[in-house]
Design an enzyme around this catalytic site. Structure first.
Site, PDB file in Angstrom:
ATOM      1  N   GLU A 135      -6.679   5.249   7.744  1.00  0.00           N
ATOM      2  CA  GLU A 135      -6.711   6.637   7.139  1.00  0.00           C
ATOM      3  C   GLU A 135      -7.794   7.323   6.447  1.00  0.00           C
ATOM      4  OE1 GLU A 135      -2.881   5.874   5.400  1.00  0.00           O
ATOM      5  OE2 GLU A 135      -2.085   5.509   7.101  1.00  0.00           O
ATOM      6  N   ASN A 159       1.002  -1.210   0.196  1.00  0.00           N
ATOM      7  CA  ASN A 159       0.137   0.040  -0.025  1.00  0.00           C
ATOM      8  C   ASN A 159       0.742   1.324   0.068  1.00  0.00           C
ATOM      9  OD1 ASN A 159      -1.855   2.053   0.677  1.00  0.00           O
ATOM     10  ND2 ASN A 159      -2.190   1.567   2.611  1.00  0.00           N
ATOM     11  N   TRP A 160       1.170   1.662  -0.979  1.00  0.00           N
ATOM     12  CA  TRP A 160       2.031   2.900  -1.380  1.00  0.00           C
ATOM     13  C   TRP A 160       1.327   4.305  -0.590  1.00  0.00           C
ATOM     14  CZ3 TRP A 160       4.520   2.301  -6.756  1.00  0.00           C
ATOM     15  CH2 TRP A 160       5.554   1.186  -6.733  1.00  0.00           C
ATOM     16  N   LYS A 161       0.091   4.460  -0.508  1.00  0.00           N
ATOM     17  CA  LYS A 161      -0.495   5.305   0.000  1.00  0.00           C
ATOM     18  C   LYS A 161      -0.097   6.591  -0.961  1.00  0.00           C
ATOM     19  CE  LYS A 161      -0.158   3.488   4.593  1.00  0.00           C
ATOM     20  NZ  LYS A 161      -0.215   3.762   6.260  1.00  0.00           N
ATOM     21  N   GLU A 213      -5.564  -4.390  10.974  1.00  0.00           N
ATOM     22  CA  GLU A 213      -4.596  -3.333  10.932  1.00  0.00           C
ATOM     23  C   GLU A 213      -4.652  -2.560  12.091  1.00  0.00           C
ATOM     24  OE1 GLU A 213      -2.535  -2.272   6.836  1.00  0.00           O
ATOM     25  OE2 GLU A 213      -4.185  -1.158   7.188  1.00  0.00           O
ATOM     26  N   GLY A 233       2.417   2.708  10.722  1.00  0.00           N
ATOM     27  CA  GLY A 233       3.150   3.834  10.343  1.00  0.00           C
ATOM     28  C   GLY A 233       4.195   4.483  11.635  1.00  0.00           C
ATOM     29  N   HIS A 281      -9.476   1.523   4.997  1.00  0.00           N
ATOM     30  CA  HIS A 281      -8.358   1.856   5.749  1.00  0.00           C
ATOM     31  C   HIS A 281      -8.626   2.856   6.841  1.00  0.00           C
ATOM     32  CE1 HIS A 281      -4.132   2.913   6.440  1.00  0.00           C
ATOM     33  NE2 HIS A 281      -3.731   1.783   5.740  1.00  0.00           N
ATOM     34  N   SER A 314       3.196  -1.615  10.263  1.00  0.00           N
ATOM     35  CA  SER A 314       4.593  -1.717  10.490  1.00  0.00           C
ATOM     36  C   SER A 314       5.420  -3.150  10.317  1.00  0.00           C
ATOM     37  CB  SER A 314       5.121  -1.118  11.956  1.00  0.00           C
ATOM     38  OG  SER A 314       4.783  -0.098  12.088  1.00  0.00           O
TER      39      SER A 314
HETATM   40  P1  PGA Z   1       2.689   0.610   7.624  1.00  0.00           P
HETATM   41  O1  PGA Z   1       1.511   0.804   6.787  1.00  0.00           O
HETATM   42  O2  PGA Z   1       3.382  -0.674   6.984  1.00  0.00           O
HETATM   43  O3  PGA Z   1       3.819   1.842   7.097  1.00  0.00           O
HETATM   44  O4  PGA Z   1       2.699   0.642   8.951  1.00  0.00           O
HETATM   45  C1  PGA Z   1       0.625  -0.180   6.768  1.00  0.00           C
HETATM   46  C2  PGA Z   1      -1.082   0.191   6.192  1.00  0.00           C
HETATM   47  O5  PGA Z   1      -1.360   1.307   6.628  1.00  0.00           O
HETATM   48  O6  PGA Z   1      -1.358  -0.258   5.441  1.00  0.00           O
END
Ligand code: PGA
Length: 248
Positions: A97, A9-11, A164, A170, A95, A209
């Site tokens: 976010e 997931n590159w966001k 998640e 993150g 997600h 993470s």
């Molecule tokens: P992260 O993000 O690996 O940077 O913690 C995972 C995600 O949000 O899908």
């Protein structure tokens, strides 16, 4: 047998040319990985170029978001059919976010899941508790609510659930394998209430993470069927090592 599912997931990272450079390097190093489903979710702007690069390879394409309407006056939105047209096989929905910054509710998420499935897209459906929820003992309540509401009136096929925990995304603070296993087993149990014995076929992946250092111990958990990887998916070397995790 559940085929492991490892997704990047590159966001909001990487331009079109950076996407091309990454894939040029990545495709040959993972071309012999047959036992893992490899999925890339670049930003919308890179979908077309990624689709061209991965054509005929063992890599599948995912979008990071979708809107639930078919077409019309929805400025800035992208429909499921447009994503299929771009070469996407999957879409990430729910997600944290998107829930947090874009105020997506369980109801919106459910609409997105149903619209995506209707158009033949597989769904990576994210759920997870905040630190506050965990510390006040509400983890399972949150997971239960998100699963029941998110999967309401949806058929069991073509869904991957991503656990998640928000406190692990993150932050460099990964869930311990025991914590992940406990949550995944709970999610599978909830899914069996919704879909009966199909729960055994459901892939439940972990995100938060994930790194080359911790992927092996997470993947050793009996109910962890893959990973959704943010930060560590931005570099070819680290994402390759995650895709090539070692079975314990
Ligand atoms: P992260 O993000 O690996 O940077 O913690 C995972 C995600 O949000 O899908």
């Amino acid at each position: 047998m559940r085929k492991p599912f490892i997704a990047a997931n590159w966001k909001m990272n990487k331009t079109v040319s950076e996407t091309g450079e990454f894939l040029k390097e990545f495709i040959p190093v993972v071309k012999d990985v047959a036992a893992v489903e490899i999925v890339m979710a670049p930003p919308f702007t890179s979908l077309m170029t990624a689709a061209k690069s991965i054509k005929g390879t063992n890599i599948r394409l995912a979008s990071q978001n979708v809107f639930y309407e078919e077409k019309g006056a929805f400025t800035g939105e992208i429909s499921p059919a447009m994503l299929v047209d771009c070469g996407c096989t999957y879409v990430i929905v729910g997600h944290s976010e998107r829930r947090q910054y874009f105020k997506e509710t369980d109801e919106i998420i459910n609409k997105k899941i149903r619209a995506s499935k209707k158009n033949g897209l597989g769904v990576v459906f994210c759920v997870g508790e905040s630190l506050e929820d965990r510390e006040s003992g509400k983890t399972f309540d949150i997971l239960n609510r998100e699963i029941e509401n998110g999967l309401k009136d949806t058929a069991a096929d073509n869904i991957v659930v991503a656990y998640e925990p928000i406190w692990a995304i993150g932050t460099g603070r990964t869930a311990a394998p025991e914590q992940a296993q406990e949550a995944h087993a709970y999610i599978r149990d909830r899914i069996s209430v919704l879909y009966g014995n199909k729960a055994d076929e459901f892939r439940i992946i972990y995100g938060g993470s994930v790194t080359p250092e911790n992927v092996d111990s997470l993947m050793a958990c009996s109910d962890v069927d893959g990973a959704l990887v943010g930060g560590a998916s931005l570099k070819v070397e680290s994402f390759t090592r995650i895709v090539k995790f070692k079975k314990g």
